[in-house]
Design an enzyme around this catalytic site. Sequence first.
Site, PDB file in Angstrom:
ATOM      1  N   ASP A 185     -14.195 123.453  86.662  1.00 40.55           N
ATOM      2  CA  ASP A 185     -15.007 123.944  87.757  1.00 40.55           C
ATOM      3  C   ASP A 185     -15.613 122.705  88.413  1.00 40.55           C
ATOM      4  O   ASP A 185     -15.694 121.642  87.793  1.00 40.55           O
ATOM      5  CB  ASP A 185     -16.088 124.891  87.217  1.00 40.55           C
ATOM      6  CG  ASP A 185     -16.965 125.447  88.321  1.00 40.55           C
ATOM      7  OD1 ASP A 185     -16.413 125.905  89.350  1.00 40.55           O
ATOM      8  OD2 ASP A 185     -18.197 125.408  88.179  1.00 40.55           O
TER       9      ASP A 185
ATOM     10  N   ASP B 243     -18.827 122.434  90.853  1.00 36.29           N
ATOM     11  CA  ASP B 243     -20.284 122.338  90.922  1.00 36.29           C
ATOM     12  C   ASP B 243     -20.904 122.701  89.579  1.00 36.29           C
ATOM     13  O   ASP B 243     -20.708 123.794  89.068  1.00 36.29           O
ATOM     14  CB  ASP B 243     -20.810 123.258  92.024  1.00 36.29           C
ATOM     15  CG  ASP B 243     -20.124 123.004  93.364  1.00 36.29           C
ATOM     16  OD1 ASP B 243     -19.690 121.856  93.599  1.00 36.29           O
ATOM     17  OD2 ASP B 243     -19.998 123.950  94.158  1.00 36.29           O
TER      18      ASP B 243
END
Length: 174
Positions: free
Chosen positions: A8, A10
Amino acid sequence: MKPAVFLDRDGVINVDVGYPHRIKDFEFIAHAPQAIARINASGRLAVVVTNQSGIARGLYEEADAEAFNAHIQEQLRPWGAHIDAFYLCPYHPDATVARYRADHPDRKPRPGMIERAIRDLGIDRAASFLIGDRTTDIQAAQAAGMPGYLFTGTDLDAFIRPLLLSSRAESLNM
């Protein structure tokens, strides 16, 4: 076929400041460049899969997210690190921007971005895993038939080192 580490964006690679998209707000999570260099050195692909609902909410454009991703790539170079591919999902069921209003198969917890990357890049699903900072990331990994690991710490390299070693040992025993 190559193994991959799905990441992922952020909260895993960069500090999540709330819909990060401005380069001036960019900051790596501690030791993220070293972690990505370690992934690269292990022979695995480093693939980012990121929901970007800020686009659907009208907070920024796809071009802003792409420029942010390009900045991440540029900032990794001094570390001898790189991301092999970025996949982003700009869709959200409650979008304020009509063209992005959809319950899209790419939006995590669905595995659409992971599945596309597997097809596009010839990824070995059985030898791959995902690191995310939300349960939806882990659910997407599980839906794609691979392990997902919840990153809740502050040092990505310390987190990923044992996962890469464990994953390598498992693949050697197969």
